[in-house]
Design a protein around this motif. Structure first.
Motif, PDB file in Angstrom:
ATOM      1  N   SER A   1       0.839  -1.193   0.000  1.00  0.00           N
ATOM      2  CA  SER A   1       0.000   0.000   0.000  1.00  0.00           C
ATOM      3  C   SER A   1       0.875   1.245   0.000  1.00  0.00           C
ATOM      4  N   LYS A   2       0.443   2.256  -0.713  1.00  0.00           N
ATOM      5  CA  LYS A   2       1.178   3.513  -0.742  1.00  0.00           C
ATOM      6  C   LYS A   2       1.048   4.219   0.599  1.00  0.00           C
ATOM      7  N   GLN A   3       2.177   4.651   1.145  1.00  0.00           N
ATOM      8  CA  GLN A   3       2.176   5.434   2.377  1.00  0.00           C
ATOM      9  C   GLN A   3       2.601   6.861   2.028  1.00  0.00           C
TER      10      GLN A   3
ATOM     11  N   HIS B   1       4.024  -1.573   3.204  1.00  0.00           N
ATOM     12  CA  HIS B   1       3.784  -0.271   2.585  1.00  0.00           C
ATOM     13  C   HIS B   1       5.003   0.169   1.778  1.00  0.00           C
TER      14      HIS B   1
END
Length: 356
Positions: free
Chosen positions: A251-253, A332
Protein backbone atom coordinates in the motif's frame (compact mmCIF):
# COMPACT_ATOMS: atom_id res chain seq x y z
CA UNK A 1 46.86 -34.24 -7.13
CA UNK A 2 44.30 -34.86 -4.41
CA UNK A 3 45.80 -32.03 -2.35
CA UNK A 4 45.58 -29.67 -5.32
CA UNK A 5 41.98 -30.71 -5.92
CA UNK A 6 41.07 -29.98 -2.30
CA UNK A 7 42.77 -26.58 -2.51
CA UNK A 8 40.77 -25.74 -5.65
CA UNK A 9 37.53 -26.71 -3.94
CA UNK A 10 38.36 -24.54 -0.92
CA UNK A 11 39.33 -21.59 -3.14
CA UNK A 12 36.11 -21.95 -5.16
CA UNK A 13 34.05 -22.01 -1.99
CA UNK A 14 35.82 -18.92 -0.65
CA UNK A 15 35.28 -17.17 -3.97
CA UNK A 16 31.54 -17.89 -3.78
CA UNK A 17 31.38 -16.51 -0.24
CA UNK A 18 33.29 -13.39 -1.31
CA UNK A 19 31.00 -12.87 -4.30
CA UNK A 20 27.78 -13.04 -2.29
CA UNK A 21 29.13 -11.02 0.62
CA UNK A 22 30.81 -8.20 -1.30
CA UNK A 23 29.68 -8.45 -4.89
CA UNK A 24 26.15 -8.60 -6.18
CA UNK A 25 24.61 -8.43 -2.72
CA UNK A 26 26.41 -5.29 -1.57
CA UNK A 27 23.81 -2.67 -0.83
CA UNK A 28 24.90 0.01 -3.25
CA UNK A 29 22.93 2.57 -5.25
CA UNK A 30 22.18 1.49 -8.81
CA UNK A 31 23.50 3.48 -11.76
CA UNK A 32 21.86 2.64 -15.05
CA UNK A 33 23.31 2.14 -18.55
CA UNK A 34 22.41 5.64 -19.71
CA UNK A 35 25.29 7.09 -17.70
CA UNK A 36 27.73 5.78 -20.32
CA UNK A 37 25.66 5.65 -23.53
CA UNK A 38 27.10 7.79 -26.30
CA UNK A 39 25.54 9.63 -29.25
CA UNK A 40 27.88 9.57 -32.24
CA UNK A 41 27.31 11.48 -35.50
CA UNK A 42 28.53 9.68 -38.63
CA UNK A 43 29.30 10.90 -42.12
CA UNK A 44 29.10 7.57 -43.95
CA UNK A 45 26.20 7.11 -46.32
CA UNK A 46 25.33 3.51 -45.48
CA UNK A 47 25.54 2.08 -41.93
CA UNK A 48 27.21 -1.35 -41.87
CA UNK A 49 24.42 -3.13 -40.01
CA UNK A 50 21.81 -5.73 -40.84
CA UNK A 51 18.34 -4.64 -41.91
CA UNK A 52 16.79 -8.04 -41.22
CA UNK A 53 13.60 -7.96 -39.19
CA UNK A 54 10.66 -10.14 -38.24
CA UNK A 55 7.13 -9.59 -39.61
CA UNK A 56 5.02 -7.39 -37.39
CA UNK A 57 2.74 -9.39 -35.05
CA UNK A 58 -0.91 -9.57 -36.13
CA UNK A 59 -2.22 -10.08 -32.60
CA UNK A 60 -1.52 -8.73 -29.14
CA UNK A 61 -0.71 -5.39 -27.58
CA UNK A 62 1.85 -4.39 -30.22
CA UNK A 63 -0.93 -4.02 -32.79
CA UNK A 64 -2.01 -0.81 -31.05
CA UNK A 65 1.16 1.01 -32.14
CA UNK A 66 0.03 3.59 -34.72
CA UNK A 67 -3.66 3.30 -33.86
CA UNK A 68 -5.86 6.08 -32.52
CA UNK A 69 -6.90 6.41 -28.91
CA UNK A 70 -10.48 5.86 -30.09
CA UNK A 71 -9.61 2.25 -30.88
CA UNK A 72 -7.90 1.92 -27.51
CA UNK A 73 -10.96 3.26 -25.71
CA UNK A 74 -13.28 0.97 -27.63
CA UNK A 75 -11.51 -2.07 -26.25
CA UNK A 76 -10.19 -1.04 -22.83
CA UNK A 77 -12.37 1.97 -21.90
CA UNK A 78 -10.90 4.84 -19.88
CA UNK A 79 -7.51 4.40 -18.22
CA UNK A 80 -7.24 4.55 -14.45
CA UNK A 81 -4.73 7.38 -14.76
CA UNK A 82 -3.14 9.58 -17.42
CA UNK A 83 0.49 10.40 -16.63
CA UNK A 84 2.69 13.05 -18.17
CA UNK A 85 6.12 12.27 -19.60
CA UNK A 86 9.11 14.54 -20.06
CA UNK A 87 9.45 13.06 -23.56
CA UNK A 88 6.35 14.82 -24.81
CA UNK A 89 3.81 11.99 -24.70
CA UNK A 90 1.19 10.90 -22.18
CA UNK A 91 1.07 7.52 -20.51
CA UNK A 92 -2.39 5.98 -20.31
CA UNK A 93 -2.10 3.69 -17.31
CA UNK A 94 -4.37 0.70 -16.79
CA UNK A 95 -3.61 -0.45 -13.25
CA UNK A 96 -7.08 -1.45 -12.08
CA UNK A 97 -5.91 -5.06 -11.85
CA UNK A 98 -2.19 -5.86 -11.37
CA UNK A 99 -2.67 -9.06 -13.39
CA UNK A 100 -3.74 -6.94 -16.38
CA UNK A 101 -1.40 -3.98 -15.92
CA UNK A 102 -0.46 -2.10 -19.09
CA UNK A 103 0.66 1.35 -20.17
CA UNK A 104 0.11 3.02 -23.54
CA UNK A 105 2.07 6.10 -24.62
CA UNK A 106 -0.08 8.54 -26.60
CA UNK A 107 1.15 11.37 -28.83
CA UNK A 108 -1.38 13.60 -30.59
CA UNK A 109 -4.11 11.01 -30.19
CA UNK A 110 -1.98 8.13 -31.56
CA UNK A 111 -0.49 5.21 -29.61
CA UNK A 112 3.29 5.23 -30.01
CA UNK A 113 4.34 2.81 -27.30
CA UNK A 114 2.98 0.04 -25.07
CA UNK A 115 4.47 -1.68 -22.03
CA UNK A 116 3.43 -4.51 -19.74
CA UNK A 117 4.96 -6.88 -17.22
CA UNK A 118 1.72 -8.76 -16.50
CA UNK A 119 1.82 -12.48 -17.29
CA UNK A 120 -1.71 -13.06 -18.67
CA UNK A 121 -1.62 -10.39 -21.39
CA UNK A 122 -1.07 -11.11 -25.10
CA UNK A 123 2.37 -9.80 -26.11
CA UNK A 124 2.68 -11.89 -29.28
CA UNK A 125 4.99 -13.30 -30.42
CA UNK A 126 6.34 -13.55 -26.87
CA UNK A 127 5.02 -14.46 -23.42
CA UNK A 128 5.95 -13.08 -20.02
CA UNK A 129 7.94 -15.84 -18.35
CA UNK A 130 9.37 -17.13 -21.63
CA UNK A 131 12.98 -18.33 -21.40
CA UNK A 132 15.89 -16.39 -22.87
CA UNK A 133 16.81 -19.49 -24.87
CA UNK A 134 13.38 -19.57 -26.51
CA UNK A 135 13.56 -15.85 -27.28
CA UNK A 136 16.91 -16.24 -29.03
CA UNK A 137 15.62 -19.21 -31.03
CA UNK A 138 12.67 -17.26 -32.46
CA UNK A 139 14.10 -13.74 -32.81
CA UNK A 140 16.51 -12.14 -35.25
CA UNK A 141 18.98 -10.59 -32.83
CA UNK A 142 21.86 -8.40 -33.96
CA UNK A 143 24.02 -6.26 -31.68
CA UNK A 144 23.31 -3.33 -34.03
CA UNK A 145 19.91 -2.29 -35.37
CA UNK A 146 18.82 0.57 -37.62
CA UNK A 147 15.85 2.88 -37.26
CA UNK A 148 14.99 5.04 -40.27
CA UNK A 149 13.00 8.28 -40.03
CA UNK A 150 12.63 10.05 -43.35
CA UNK A 151 16.20 10.44 -44.70
CA UNK A 152 17.82 9.96 -41.30
CA UNK A 153 19.27 6.64 -40.12
CA UNK A 154 19.89 5.89 -36.45
CA UNK A 155 21.97 2.88 -35.40
CA UNK A 156 21.64 1.39 -31.92
CA UNK A 157 24.40 -0.79 -30.47
CA UNK A 158 23.67 -3.21 -27.65
CA UNK A 159 26.34 -4.08 -25.10
CA UNK A 160 27.01 -7.66 -24.02
CA UNK A 161 24.87 -7.07 -20.93
CA UNK A 162 22.06 -5.64 -23.08
CA UNK A 163 22.09 -8.80 -25.20
CA UNK A 164 21.18 -10.80 -22.09
CA UNK A 165 18.98 -8.44 -20.08
CA UNK A 166 17.60 -5.69 -22.36
CA UNK A 167 17.26 -7.03 -25.88
CA UNK A 168 16.22 -4.81 -28.79
CA UNK A 169 14.33 -6.55 -31.60
CA UNK A 170 12.89 -5.16 -34.84
CA UNK A 171 9.49 -6.04 -36.28
CA UNK A 172 9.11 -4.26 -39.61
CA UNK A 173 8.18 -0.69 -38.60
CA UNK A 174 8.18 -1.17 -34.81
CA UNK A 175 10.68 -2.20 -32.18
CA UNK A 176 10.48 -4.28 -29.02
CA UNK A 177 12.58 -4.01 -25.91
CA UNK A 178 12.60 -7.33 -24.09
CA UNK A 179 13.48 -7.07 -20.41
CA UNK A 180 15.01 -10.29 -19.10
CA UNK A 181 14.99 -11.29 -15.44
CA UNK A 182 18.66 -12.16 -14.92
CA UNK A 183 17.90 -14.38 -11.91
CA UNK A 184 15.37 -16.63 -13.65
CA UNK A 185 16.52 -16.14 -17.25
CA UNK A 186 12.99 -15.33 -18.35
CA UNK A 187 11.12 -12.44 -19.95
CA UNK A 188 9.90 -10.12 -17.18
CA UNK A 189 8.52 -7.21 -19.23
CA UNK A 190 8.22 -5.88 -22.78
CA UNK A 191 7.98 -2.49 -24.43
CA UNK A 192 6.80 -2.06 -28.04
CA UNK A 193 7.41 1.31 -29.70
CA UNK A 194 7.69 3.14 -32.99
CA UNK A 195 10.98 4.35 -34.44
CA UNK A 196 10.62 7.95 -33.25
CA UNK A 197 10.10 6.89 -29.64
CA UNK A 198 13.20 4.68 -29.76
CA UNK A 199 15.30 7.54 -31.15
CA UNK A 200 14.01 10.03 -28.58
CA UNK A 201 14.64 7.63 -25.71
CA UNK A 202 18.18 6.67 -26.84
CA UNK A 203 18.27 3.68 -24.47
CA UNK A 204 21.45 2.29 -26.07
CA UNK A 205 24.58 3.74 -27.61
CA UNK A 206 23.42 5.51 -30.76
CA UNK A 207 25.11 6.72 -33.92
CA UNK A 208 23.29 8.53 -36.68
CA UNK A 209 23.48 9.79 -40.23
CA UNK A 210 21.44 12.94 -40.85
CA UNK A 211 19.59 15.00 -38.28
CA UNK A 212 19.68 14.31 -34.55
CA UNK A 213 16.11 13.94 -33.31
CA UNK A 214 15.69 15.20 -29.75
CA UNK A 215 12.81 15.20 -27.27
CA UNK A 216 10.99 18.51 -26.71
CA UNK A 217 12.24 20.80 -23.97
CA UNK A 218 9.82 20.23 -21.07
CA UNK A 219 8.35 23.11 -19.10
CA UNK A 220 8.82 23.27 -15.34
CA UNK A 221 5.18 22.21 -14.98
CA UNK A 222 5.73 19.16 -17.21
CA UNK A 223 8.86 18.20 -15.27
CA UNK A 224 6.92 18.32 -12.01
CA UNK A 225 4.08 16.28 -13.48
CA UNK A 226 6.42 13.68 -15.01
CA UNK A 227 8.22 13.31 -11.67
CA UNK A 228 4.92 12.48 -10.00
CA UNK A 229 4.09 10.10 -12.83
CA UNK A 230 7.38 8.21 -12.59
CA UNK A 231 6.91 7.87 -8.83
CA UNK A 232 3.43 6.39 -9.29
CA UNK A 233 4.63 4.06 -12.02
CA UNK A 234 7.47 2.50 -10.00
CA UNK A 235 4.87 1.63 -7.37
CA UNK A 236 2.60 0.09 -10.03
CA UNK A 237 5.45 -1.90 -11.55
CA UNK A 238 6.63 -3.13 -8.16
CA UNK A 239 3.19 -4.45 -7.28
CA UNK A 240 2.80 -6.31 -10.58
CA UNK A 241 6.10 -8.09 -9.93
CA UNK A 242 4.90 -8.94 -6.42
CA UNK A 243 1.62 -10.37 -7.74
CA UNK A 244 3.55 -12.40 -10.34
CA UNK A 245 5.60 -13.82 -7.47
CA UNK A 246 2.46 -14.57 -5.41
CA UNK A 247 3.19 -11.83 -2.87
CA UNK A 248 0.73 -9.27 -1.47
CA UNK A 249 0.80 -5.81 -3.00
CA UNK A 250 2.22 -2.92 -0.97
CA UNK A 251 0.00 0.00 0.00
CA UNK A 252 1.18 3.51 -0.74
CA UNK A 253 2.18 5.43 2.38
CA UNK A 254 1.97 9.19 1.87
CA UNK A 255 4.60 10.09 4.47
CA UNK A 256 7.15 7.65 3.03
CA UNK A 257 6.32 8.94 -0.45
CA UNK A 258 7.16 12.47 0.70
CA UNK A 259 10.52 11.27 2.06
CA UNK A 260 11.27 9.42 -1.20
CA UNK A 261 10.35 12.40 -3.39
CA UNK A 262 12.50 14.77 -1.34
CA UNK A 263 15.47 12.41 -1.46
CA UNK A 264 15.28 12.04 -5.25
CA UNK A 265 15.08 15.82 -5.69
CA UNK A 266 18.01 16.44 -3.37
CA UNK A 267 20.18 13.81 -5.06
CA UNK A 268 19.51 15.52 -8.40
CA UNK A 269 19.98 19.08 -7.21
CA UNK A 270 23.15 18.32 -5.23
CA UNK A 271 24.56 15.77 -7.69
CA UNK A 272 25.07 12.79 -5.42
CA UNK A 273 23.85 9.20 -5.25
CA UNK A 274 23.66 7.84 -1.73
CA UNK A 275 21.28 6.56 0.92
CA UNK A 276 22.72 9.19 3.26
CA UNK A 277 21.56 12.75 2.71
CA UNK A 278 24.12 15.49 3.49
CA UNK A 279 21.32 17.56 5.06
CA UNK A 280 18.79 15.03 6.40
CA UNK A 281 20.92 12.03 7.25
CA UNK A 282 20.27 8.31 6.87
CA UNK A 283 17.03 6.64 5.85
CA UNK A 284 16.18 6.07 9.51
CA UNK A 285 16.74 9.74 10.31
CA UNK A 286 14.69 10.87 7.32
CA UNK A 287 11.79 8.60 8.29
CA UNK A 288 12.00 9.68 11.93
CA UNK A 289 11.84 13.34 10.92
CA UNK A 290 8.40 12.66 9.40
CA UNK A 291 7.22 10.74 12.45
CA UNK A 292 6.97 7.46 10.55
CA UNK A 293 6.78 4.45 12.85
CA UNK A 294 7.89 1.10 11.48
CA UNK A 295 9.24 -2.30 12.40
CA UNK A 296 11.64 -2.44 9.45
CA UNK A 297 12.52 -0.13 6.55
CA UNK A 298 14.83 -0.30 3.54
CA UNK A 299 15.40 1.79 0.44
CA UNK A 300 16.29 1.32 -3.22
CA UNK A 301 17.77 4.22 -5.19
CA UNK A 302 18.91 4.54 -8.79
CA UNK A 303 19.88 7.03 -11.47
CA UNK A 304 20.73 7.19 -15.19
CA UNK A 305 17.65 5.33 -16.38
CA UNK A 306 15.45 6.89 -19.06
CA UNK A 307 12.24 6.26 -17.13
CA UNK A 308 10.52 4.29 -14.38
CA UNK A 309 10.25 1.14 -16.48
CA UNK A 310 14.00 0.87 -16.97
CA UNK A 311 14.72 1.77 -13.34
CA UNK A 312 12.45 -0.93 -11.91
CA UNK A 313 13.84 -3.60 -14.22
CA UNK A 314 17.32 -2.49 -13.19
CA UNK A 315 16.43 -3.00 -9.52
CA UNK A 316 14.88 -6.39 -10.31
CA UNK A 317 18.15 -7.53 -11.89
CA UNK A 318 20.21 -6.52 -8.87
CA UNK A 319 20.06 -9.16 -6.13
CA UNK A 320 20.45 -6.66 -3.27
CA UNK A 321 17.63 -4.45 -4.58
CA UNK A 322 15.45 -7.34 -5.71
CA UNK A 323 15.26 -8.84 -2.23
CA UNK A 324 13.52 -5.72 -0.89
CA UNK A 325 11.09 -5.62 -3.82
CA UNK A 326 10.06 -9.23 -3.21
CA UNK A 327 10.22 -9.34 0.59
CA UNK A 328 6.94 -10.78 1.88
CA UNK A 329 7.18 -8.90 5.18
CA UNK A 330 6.85 -5.38 3.81
CA UNK A 331 3.41 -3.82 3.97
CA UNK A 332 3.78 -0.27 2.59
CA UNK A 333 5.84 1.61 0.03
CA UNK A 334 6.80 5.20 -0.70
CA UNK A 335 8.11 6.03 -4.17
CA UNK A 336 9.81 9.17 -5.43
CA UNK A 337 11.33 10.42 -8.68
CA UNK A 338 13.01 13.62 -9.79
CA UNK A 339 14.32 13.82 -13.34
CA UNK A 340 16.37 10.59 -13.62
CA UNK A 341 16.80 9.93 -9.89
CA UNK A 342 14.55 7.27 -8.36
CA UNK A 343 13.87 6.33 -4.73
CA UNK A 344 11.66 3.58 -3.32
CA UNK A 345 11.20 3.05 0.41
CA UNK A 346 9.85 -0.22 1.82
CA UNK A 347 8.07 -0.18 5.17
CA UNK A 348 7.02 -3.01 7.46
CA UNK A 349 4.59 -1.49 9.91
CA UNK A 350 4.23 -2.62 13.50
CA UNK A 351 1.67 -5.39 13.95
CA UNK A 352 -0.56 -3.37 16.25
CA UNK A 353 -0.86 -0.65 13.59
CA UNK A 354 -2.02 -3.19 11.04
CA UNK A 355 -4.71 -4.50 13.35
CA UNK A 356 -6.25 -1.11 14.09
Amino acid sequence: MKTLFRILIVLSFLAIIFFYSTGSNSYEPLEGPNSTSQIIPKTINEPETSDDFLPRPKNGLSTFIGKSTKELLNLYKDPARIDQSAYGYEWWVYNQNPSEFMMFAVTNGVVTQVYTNAKPLDISPYKIGQSLEDIYSMTIIDSELNAAIEDNIYTFTMSEDDMNTRILAKFDSIFAQLYIDSETGTLSGIRFMDSKTLVIHRPYEMSFVGKLLSPPNPTSYLIEESNQSNASQITDLLNVFRVDNELPILSKQDAATKVAMEHSEEMYSQSYLSHDSPTKGSLEERLDSEGIEYKKAEENIATSYIDSIEAVHGWLNSSSHRKYMLDENYTHVGSGAFMNYYTQIFIEEEMNELEE
